[in-house]
Enzyme design. Structure first.
Site, PDB file in Angstrom:
ATOM      1  N   TYR A  23      61.164 -29.809  85.655  1.00 14.80           N
ATOM      2  CA  TYR A  23      60.201 -28.709  85.656  1.00 14.80           C
ATOM      3  C   TYR A  23      59.812 -28.207  87.045  1.00 14.80           C
ATOM      4  CZ  TYR A  23      59.803 -30.057  80.795  1.00 14.80           C
ATOM      5  OH  TYR A  23      60.084 -30.349  79.494  1.00 14.80           O
ATOM      6  N   HIS A 100      60.699 -20.250  79.633  1.00 18.08           N
ATOM      7  CA  HIS A 100      60.827 -21.713  79.723  1.00 18.08           C
ATOM      8  C   HIS A 100      61.329 -22.067  81.107  1.00 18.08           C
ATOM      9  CE1 HIS A 100      60.166 -22.161  75.448  1.00 18.08           C
ATOM     10  NE2 HIS A 100      60.968 -21.117  75.287  1.00 18.08           N
TER      11      HIS A 100
END
Length: 154
Positions: A23, A100
């Protein structure tokens, strides 16, 4: 001034700490502040909201009705499970783009399905925090098209 809402779902408050190899190292606050400044520089207002619970996200989507022009949403894990968030987005009829950080299609098979993608204006995935920048650029472009159409018709 046109308003854009940035919504982030579960665990995104842990950005910068949670699995940075997937991430990235930027925090959600870093992303929110950067996007807010970018939007303001272009004459748009950007509000943001993060929640780990489905009900809170749905309530915030409902609050956006008739006072928000575009939604950027990273629904997190609710992408793959929440018909309720899909229904809330459809109920308010606000155009939205799904974002995302990771490439969900390169991950576990259960992450490959989204309940939102087929009703979103678009989907951005796998580009890290930069994906939010692209989503904001797209949202502003879409709103400019609408404004231009309104000027030409009225």
């Amino acid at each position: 001034m046109k308003k854009i809402l940035l919504l982030n779902g579960p665990n995104l408050n842990m950005l910068g700490k949670r699995e940075p190899h997937i991430y990235g190292s930027q925090t959600l606050s870093d992303i929110e502040q950067h996007l807010q400044q970018s939007a303001q520089a272009q004459g748009y207002e950007l509000d943001y909201f993060q929640a780990n619970g489905e009900e809170s996200l749905i309530n915030r989507i409902h609050q956006a009705f008739q006072n928000t022009d575009f939604i950027i949403i990273n629904p997190g894990a609710f992408t793959h499970t929440s018909v309720a968030i899909r229904d809330a987005l459809l109920a308010v009829s606000i155009p939205f783009i799904e974002v995302h950080l990771s490439n969900v299609h390169a991950r576990e098979p259960f992450r490959h399905h989204s309940y939102l993608s087929d009703v979103a204006k678009g989907v951005i995935c796998g580009l890290g925090a930069k994906g939010y920048d692209y989503a904001l650029d797209f949202a502003i472009s879409e709103l400019q098209k609408i404004q231009l159409g309104e000027m030409m018709n009225g």
